[in-house]
Design a protein around this motif. Structure first.
Motif, short mmCIF file in Angstrom:
data_model
loop_
_atom_site.label_atom_id
_atom_site.label_comp_id
_atom_site.label_asym_id
_atom_site.label_seq_id
_atom_site.Cartn_x
_atom_site.Cartn_y
_atom_site.Cartn_z
N THR A 50 30.63 43.89 37.78
CA THR A 50 30.70 43.65 39.39
C THR A 50 32.13 42.50 39.62
O THR A 50 32.17 41.74 38.53
N PRO A 51 32.45 42.74 40.46
CA PRO A 51 33.62 41.69 41.00
C PRO A 51 32.80 40.30 41.25
O PRO A 51 31.66 40.24 41.73
N ARG A 52 33.27 39.31 40.67
CA ARG A 52 32.32 37.90 40.92
C ARG A 52 33.55 36.92 41.61
O ARG A 52 34.71 37.12 41.71
N THR A 53 33.11 35.54 41.48
CA THR A 53 33.98 34.87 42.43
C THR A 53 35.35 34.26 41.48
O THR A 53 36.36 34.28 42.33
N GLY A 62 39.44 48.73 40.59
CA GLY A 62 38.29 48.20 41.08
C GLY A 62 38.34 47.48 42.50
O GLY A 62 39.48 47.04 42.88
N GLU A 63 37.13 47.22 43.01
CA GLU A 63 37.45 46.45 44.29
C GLU A 63 38.13 45.21 44.23
O GLU A 63 38.02 44.33 43.30
N GLY A 64 38.82 45.05 45.24
CA GLY A 64 39.69 43.77 45.18
C GLY A 64 41.10 43.98 44.52
O GLY A 64 41.83 43.06 44.85
N THR A 65 41.53 45.13 44.26
CA THR A 65 42.85 45.35 43.66
C THR A 65 43.87 44.89 44.49
O THR A 65 44.91 44.39 44.25
N VAL A 96 44.14 42.62 46.67
CA VAL A 96 44.35 41.38 46.74
C VAL A 96 44.94 40.84 45.65
O VAL A 96 45.84 40.07 45.55
N GLY A 143 32.21 52.43 40.16
CA GLY A 143 32.54 51.51 40.94
C GLY A 143 33.72 50.58 40.55
O GLY A 143 34.76 50.23 40.93
N TYR A 160 36.32 51.35 43.24
CA TYR A 160 36.20 50.93 44.61
C TYR A 160 37.01 50.41 45.43
O TYR A 160 37.00 50.08 46.68
N GLY A 161 38.17 50.02 44.84
CA GLY A 161 39.44 49.40 45.39
C GLY A 161 40.35 50.35 45.92
O GLY A 161 41.42 50.15 46.58
#
Lengths: 301, 301
Positions: free
Chosen positions: B12-15, B36-39, B41, B63, B67-68
């Motif tokens: 999972t993406p984290r801080t 992945g999510e946030g790519t 950015v 994911g 997910y990104g």
């Protein structure tokens, strides 16, 4: 009631700005409202417990309000969640999420309930002992709802000195807190207002994003304590706002004024602008009590 | 050849950590590998031009690698892209993206080409004048491919002094750069090696994530310059690695050794560990030349 802004910028996530997502804490319930890409990281950064979120409200199926949902759902599973999760959003959201879960072969460890919306009238979509949630139909390029969160009136507060003075039996306390009078053994009726104090007033919060200027929302959100209204643009871009079915800061303030809300929070800013102060200044020309949302800000309402 | 790690942590993406995504610059082409999510950015943070990415390779439909993608595709559109975009990934990826575009009513401003993979054998999936890309079938919980990026041998470099000495006409230069000999007017044959220098050797990069220890990849990636191999776990969690079809740092190093690669980069770390140094130490017991991927790191290869 506490509102935490996880993201409040339009269009695309950027290095320092996040798309729409916010968490409303109301009577100990935690509601996640919209879920742009990166929301799960913003939840972590703002130290919001994933396990306390049981209801997610999605305004419309545009990426900047939605693309973080599948990741959030998946992460809840990876963390072993077992509590039910309820998702409210436009028709199509169930198909969207289920296909992604199916193709990624990642089923959830908990039950997922979808509440798909398609009505063009305001309707009650959630109600429990303490809170009620209604839709606020908005006008945008796709089917969109805002959400109105209302606390139910709390019980009246017992005036302990008074009930002791009248020697009221404890069995009547709940009746009194519900607003009832008490008849003593000698037949005297003690009016409720002698036995109780007024409770904290029930608060309400209206979330309106994304929408063109639309006076039809006014009766729905009338007298709301706090209104979050999108202000993608400034007045100088009013034509662009109309074309893209978004609002300006001035229009948001006009809705706040006409709906007689107590407080306006602006957000969903276009990233074309350098700073946020011009949004506040423009809105304050119309409505006095304006706050600026920003990523990571919390408002105690 | 330059590799930029946008994210290299599992699950999972984290801080402070991002799920898998990386950009390979090879012969002036920019390939995005996993998303992945946030790519999007991370692409911004690493100042990688969106417009230079024309090919995206997705290893598998989990994911943290996927997910990104929809957000990246949407943002390319919002920025007005017109250049074709090619997406390579497991069968199902087209349905997944198209449903999301349909339900969010957000079509792309550019043409989107899907290259869906389902073969269990290594195959060439991209080839142009300078680069060739092959799949590396991996063993994971869902259908997964790694990708092998190979530069084609460059032209030989003209030895300008030599061609002037032999008075070779410019019309022969391309033939010489292609490796040909030259016959002078008097019939003398000048061997190519007298007229040219060796070109820069063709480089290659193999991306292997996610997979259980799998010796079947060895002939495919043999003698590769740089191998990125997942090491979700340390040896102490070897049973967990086997159960979840992931690898340990020791196993990644064993593949590197047996495939005779020049350099190993580790990544896809489980977030259960506090630091990364133990991954390097464990791998170096097997294979000497180990680097640690980390978010935002670039490697000039």
């Amino acid at each position: 009631m506490k509102l935490t802004i996880l993201g409040c910028y339009a269009a695309t996530p950027r290095t320092l700005t996040n798309p729409t997502a916010q968490v409303l804490e109301i009577r100990n319930r935690l509601f996640l409202i919209d879920c742009g890409e990166g929301t799960q990281v913003q939840l972590r950064k703002n130290k919001i417990k994933f396990s306390k979120i049981n209801h997610i409200f999605i305004s419309h199926l545009h990426g900047d309000h939605l693309y973080g949902l599948i990741g959030t759902i998946s992460t809840f599973s990876l963390l072993g969640r077992t509590t039910d999760l309820h998702i409210y959003g436009p028709k199509g959201i169930k198909e969207l999420i289920l296909l992604q879960l199916k193709l990624t072969e990642s089923w959830t460890t908990y039950s997922l309930f979808f509440h798909e919306l398609e009505s063009k009238e305001s309707e009650v979509i959630f109600e429990d002992a303490k809170v009620i949630v209604k839709t606020i139909p908005l006008k945008h390029r796709v089917y969109t709802n805002g959400y109105l969160f209302q606390e139910k009136p709390a019980e009246r507060k017992l005036n302990v000195e008074a009930v002791q003075y009248y020697n009221v039996h404890v069995a009547y306390y709940q009746k009194i807190k519900n607003g009832g009078n008490v008849t003593l053994d000698d037949g005297t009726v003690i009016e409720n207002e002698k036995l109780t104090f007024d409770p904290e007033p029930a608060k309400s919060y209206a979330f309106c994003s994304d929408t063109v200027y639309n006076e039809e929302v006014i009766p729905i959100i009338a007298n709301t304590d706090v209104l979050y209204h999108e202000s993608t643009f400034l007045d100088s871009e009013a034509r662009l706002a109309e074309k893209t079915l978004h609002s300006t800061a001035r229009e948001a303030a006009t809705i706040a004024l006409k709906a007689n809300v107590k407080q306006l929070i602006l957000g969903h800013y276009s990233t074309r602008y350098d700073g946020l102060e011009p949004f506040k200044k423009e809105a304050e020309q119309v409505f006095p009590n304006v706050l600026l949302a920003d990523d990571g800000l919390s408002f105690d309402l």
